[in-house]
Scaffold this motif. Structure first.
Motif, PDB file in Angstrom:
ATOM      1  N   ARG A 141     -50.013  12.286  13.005  1.00 47.56           N
ATOM      2  CA  ARG A 141     -50.817  11.621  14.019  1.00 47.56           C
ATOM      3  C   ARG A 141     -50.204  10.296  14.439  1.00 47.56           C
ATOM      4  NH1 ARG A 141     -56.364  11.036  11.383  1.00 47.56           N
ATOM      5  NH2 ARG A 141     -54.981  10.414   9.744  1.00 47.56           N
ATOM      6  N   ILE A 142     -49.280   9.756  13.673  1.00 42.75           N
ATOM      7  CA  ILE A 142     -48.681   8.467  13.977  1.00 42.75           C
ATOM      8  C   ILE A 142     -47.252   8.692  14.461  1.00 42.75           C
ATOM      9  CG2 ILE A 142     -47.999   6.253  13.026  1.00 42.75           C
ATOM     10  CD1 ILE A 142     -50.696   6.209  12.018  1.00 42.75           C
ATOM     11  N   VAL A 143     -46.944   8.094  15.565  1.00 41.11           N
ATOM     12  CA  VAL A 143     -45.604   8.218  16.129  1.00 41.11           C
ATOM     13  C   VAL A 143     -44.851   6.923  15.836  1.00 41.11           C
ATOM     14  CG1 VAL A 143     -44.302   8.501  18.251  1.00 41.11           C
ATOM     15  CG2 VAL A 143     -46.461   9.717  17.960  1.00 41.11           C
ATOM     16  N   ARG A 144     -43.735   7.030  15.121  1.00 42.64           N
ATOM     17  CA  ARG A 144     -42.914   5.848  14.857  1.00 42.64           C
ATOM     18  C   ARG A 144     -41.734   5.876  15.825  1.00 42.64           C
ATOM     19  NH1 ARG A 144     -41.405   2.076  10.633  1.00 42.64           N
ATOM     20  NH2 ARG A 144     -39.253   1.465  11.006  1.00 42.64           N
ATOM     21  N   PRO A 145     -41.668   4.882  16.690  1.00 43.72           N
ATOM     22  CA  PRO A 145     -40.559   4.841  17.650  1.00 43.72           C
ATOM     23  C   PRO A 145     -39.224   4.627  16.935  1.00 43.72           C
ATOM     24  CG  PRO A 145     -42.292   3.266  18.219  1.00 43.72           C
ATOM     25  CD  PRO A 145     -42.591   3.780  16.858  1.00 43.72           C
ATOM     26  N   PRO A 146     -38.135   5.046  17.543  1.00 51.15           N
ATOM     27  CA  PRO A 146     -36.822   4.857  16.922  1.00 51.15           C
ATOM     28  C   PRO A 146     -36.429   3.380  16.876  1.00 51.15           C
ATOM     29  CG  PRO A 146     -36.613   5.848  19.106  1.00 51.15           C
ATOM     30  CD  PRO A 146     -38.072   5.771  18.803  1.00 51.15           C
ATOM     31  N   ALA A 147     -35.534   3.066  15.945  1.00 47.20           N
ATOM     32  CA  ALA A 147     -35.033   1.688  15.817  1.00 47.20           C
ATOM     33  C   ALA A 147     -34.479   1.228  17.160  1.00 47.20           C
ATOM     34  CB  ALA A 147     -33.954   1.617  14.735  1.00 47.20           C
ATOM     35  N   ILE A 183     -48.457  -7.161  10.921  1.00 48.21           N
ATOM     36  CA  ILE A 183     -48.274  -7.893  12.175  1.00 48.21           C
ATOM     37  C   ILE A 183     -49.591  -7.915  12.955  1.00 48.21           C
ATOM     38  CG2 ILE A 183     -47.043  -7.921  14.385  1.00 48.21           C
ATOM     39  CD1 ILE A 183     -44.693  -6.532  12.843  1.00 48.21           C
ATOM     40  N   ALA A 184     -50.281  -6.784  13.009  1.00 44.11           N
ATOM     41  CA  ALA A 184     -51.567  -6.724  13.715  1.00 44.11           C
ATOM     42  C   ALA A 184     -52.565  -7.701  13.096  1.00 44.11           C
ATOM     43  CB  ALA A 184     -52.115  -5.302  13.681  1.00 44.11           C
ATOM     44  N   ARG A 185     -52.527  -7.829  11.778  1.00 38.64           N
ATOM     45  CA  ARG A 185     -53.430  -8.771  11.109  1.00 38.64           C
ATOM     46  C   ARG A 185     -53.076 -10.213  11.470  1.00 38.64           C
ATOM     47  NH1 ARG A 185     -55.026  -9.331   4.730  1.00 38.64           N
ATOM     48  NH2 ARG A 185     -56.722 -10.784   5.107  1.00 38.64           N
ATOM     49  N   LEU A 186     -51.781 -10.509  11.534  1.00 36.31           N
ATOM     50  CA  LEU A 186     -51.352 -11.851  11.942  1.00 36.31           C
ATOM     51  C   LEU A 186     -51.848 -12.187  13.352  1.00 36.31           C
ATOM     52  CD1 LEU A 186     -47.640 -12.005  10.749  1.00 36.31           C
ATOM     53  CD2 LEU A 186     -49.499 -13.473   9.981  1.00 36.31           C
ATOM     54  N   ILE A 187     -51.755 -11.219  14.231  1.00 38.25           N
ATOM     55  CA  ILE A 187     -52.135 -11.428  15.626  1.00 38.25           C
ATOM     56  C   ILE A 187     -53.645 -11.587  15.784  1.00 38.25           C
ATOM     57  CG2 ILE A 187     -52.188 -10.348  17.922  1.00 38.25           C
ATOM     58  CD1 ILE A 187     -49.454  -9.038  17.148  1.00 38.25           C
ATOM     59  N   THR A 188     -54.405 -10.706  15.120  1.00 42.61           N
ATOM     60  CA  THR A 188     -55.860 -10.663  15.340  1.00 42.61           C
ATOM     61  C   THR A 188     -56.656 -11.508  14.349  1.00 42.61           C
ATOM     62  OG1 THR A 188     -56.177  -8.737  13.909  1.00 42.61           O
ATOM     63  CG2 THR A 188     -55.677  -8.324  16.248  1.00 42.61           C
ATOM     64  N   GLY A 189     -56.066 -11.747  13.181  1.00 44.82           N
ATOM     65  CA  GLY A 189     -56.808 -12.458  12.143  1.00 44.82           C
ATOM     66  C   GLY A 189     -57.756 -11.568  11.359  1.00 44.82           C
ATOM     67  N   SER A 190     -57.688 -10.261  11.598  1.00 48.21           N
ATOM     68  CA  SER A 190     -58.545  -9.326  10.862  1.00 48.21           C
ATOM     69  C   SER A 190     -57.763  -8.056  10.526  1.00 48.21           C
ATOM     70  CB  SER A 190     -59.793  -8.982  11.677  1.00 48.21           C
ATOM     71  OG  SER A 190     -59.431  -8.360  12.884  1.00 48.21           O
ATOM     72  N   HIS A 191     -58.345  -7.226   9.674  1.00 48.13           N
ATOM     73  CA  HIS A 191     -57.675  -5.984   9.267  1.00 48.13           C
ATOM     74  C   HIS A 191     -57.646  -5.002  10.429  1.00 48.13           C
ATOM     75  CE1 HIS A 191     -57.373  -7.005   5.032  1.00 48.13           C
ATOM     76  NE2 HIS A 191     -58.575  -7.517   5.137  1.00 48.13           N
ATOM     77  N   TRP A 192     -56.464  -4.490  10.711  1.00 48.40           N
ATOM     78  CA  TRP A 192     -56.248  -3.507  11.769  1.00 48.40           C
ATOM     79  C   TRP A 192     -55.244  -2.483  11.283  1.00 48.40           C
ATOM     80  CZ3 TRP A 192     -57.209  -2.149  16.870  1.00 48.40           C
ATOM     81  CH2 TRP A 192     -58.081  -2.961  17.584  1.00 48.40           C
ATOM     82  N   SER A 193     -55.363  -1.272  11.758  1.00 43.58           N
ATOM     83  CA  SER A 193     -54.291  -0.299  11.598  1.00 43.58           C
ATOM     84  C   SER A 193     -53.224  -0.694  12.610  1.00 43.58           C
ATOM     85  CB  SER A 193     -54.808   1.109  11.907  1.00 43.58           C
ATOM     86  OG  SER A 193     -53.733   1.961  12.232  1.00 43.58           O
ATOM     87  N   GLY A 194     -52.028  -0.991  12.155  1.00 40.36           N
ATOM     88  CA  GLY A 194     -50.956  -1.385  13.050  1.00 40.36           C
ATOM     89  C   GLY A 194     -50.653  -0.348  14.116  1.00 40.36           C
ATOM     90  N   PRO A 195     -50.476   0.943  13.712  1.00 33.41           N
ATOM     91  CA  PRO A 195     -50.216   1.965  14.721  1.00 33.41           C
ATOM     92  C   PRO A 195     -51.353   2.077  15.751  1.00 33.41           C
ATOM     93  CG  PRO A 195     -49.578   2.773  12.579  1.00 33.41           C
ATOM     94  CD  PRO A 195     -50.294   1.456  12.355  1.00 33.41           C
ATOM     95  N   LEU A 196     -52.566   1.895  15.314  1.00 34.93           N
ATOM     96  CA  LEU A 196     -53.698   1.937  16.242  1.00 34.93           C
ATOM     97  C   LEU A 196     -53.680   0.718  17.165  1.00 34.93           C
ATOM     98  CD1 LEU A 196     -56.288   3.379  17.115  1.00 34.93           C
ATOM     99  CD2 LEU A 196     -57.499   2.066  15.387  1.00 34.93           C
ATOM    100  N   PHE A 197     -53.442  -0.458  16.596  1.00 34.71           N
ATOM    101  CA  PHE A 197     -53.396  -1.691  17.381  1.00 34.71           C
ATOM    102  C   PHE A 197     -52.320  -1.612  18.463  1.00 34.71           C
ATOM    103  CE2 PHE A 197     -51.763  -5.997  18.168  1.00 34.71           C
ATOM    104  CZ  PHE A 197     -52.921  -6.636  18.582  1.00 34.71           C
ATOM    105  N   PHE A 198     -51.159  -1.071  18.103  1.00 35.34           N
ATOM    106  CA  PHE A 198     -50.052  -0.982  19.056  1.00 35.34           C
ATOM    107  C   PHE A 198     -50.031   0.346  19.814  1.00 35.34           C
ATOM    108  CE2 PHE A 198     -48.531  -4.394  16.285  1.00 35.34           C
ATOM    109  CZ  PHE A 198     -48.122  -5.310  17.243  1.00 35.34           C
ATOM    110  N   ASN A 199     -51.105   1.118  19.677  1.00 34.55           N
ATOM    111  CA  ASN A 199     -51.283   2.365  20.426  1.00 34.55           C
ATOM    112  C   ASN A 199     -50.155   3.362  20.182  1.00 34.55           C
ATOM    113  OD1 ASN A 199     -52.779   4.049  22.042  1.00 34.55           O
ATOM    114  ND2 ASN A 199     -51.797   3.377  23.931  1.00 34.55           N
TER     115      ASN A 199
END
Length: 144
Positions: free
Chosen positions: A83-89, A124-140
């Motif tokens: 379900r999670i897509v990791r983009p290439p380097a 990184i998502a937590r740094l940006i938002t200040g709360s717990h987030w799924s990074g892949p969800l936050f970055f769509n």
């Protein structure tokens, strides 16, 4: 526990049983001595089993999918989350949040954000938002 009681009544009765009673009921339901498990796990497995006996088990399709996952895990040691897509380097991910554009560079071994390398997008998502987030969800980055 008798079978003439409703499924809901049997499940409710399990919730009030102590560990010894659950272990005795396990023998009745599974036909073998109960394994040494935490009471919560014993209860969950018994609830699942009496529902399975009453309502039926997994579909053939679900059994086939589980078998495929089991074989995949045996070959590779772990199952990928599709379900999670990791983009290439080298890919740059952008997200606007709170009026500010945030850019992350995908590296082979992590993610770079504002000159710092992180192991996960969630950090990184937590740094940006200040709360717990799924990074892949936050970055769509959810797949279809």
């Amino acid at each position: 526990m008798t079978q003439s009681r409703s499924l809901a009544a049997r499940v409710a009765a399990l919730k009030s049983m102590d560990k010894a009673a659950l272990q005795n009921y396990w023998v009745e339901v599974f036909g073998v001595k109960a394994p040494h498990l935490h009471i919560r796990i014993l209860r969950q497995r018994l609830i699942w089993r009496i529902q399975e006996l009453e309502l039926g088990g997994l579909s053939d399709k679900a059994k086939m999918q589980l078998e495929q996952l089991k074989q995949q895990a045996g070959k590779h040691g772990k199952i990928k989350n599709r379900r999670i897509v990791r983009p290439p380097a080298g890919t740059r991910i952008q997200r606007e949040y709170d009026g500010e554009c945030h850019e992350v560079l995908v590296l082979k071994e992590g993610f770079e954000y504002r000159g710092q390398v992180y192991r996960s997008l969630s950090k990184i998502a937590r740094l940006i938002t200040g709360s717990h987030w799924s990074g892949p969800l936050f970055f769509n980055l959810r797949g279809q």
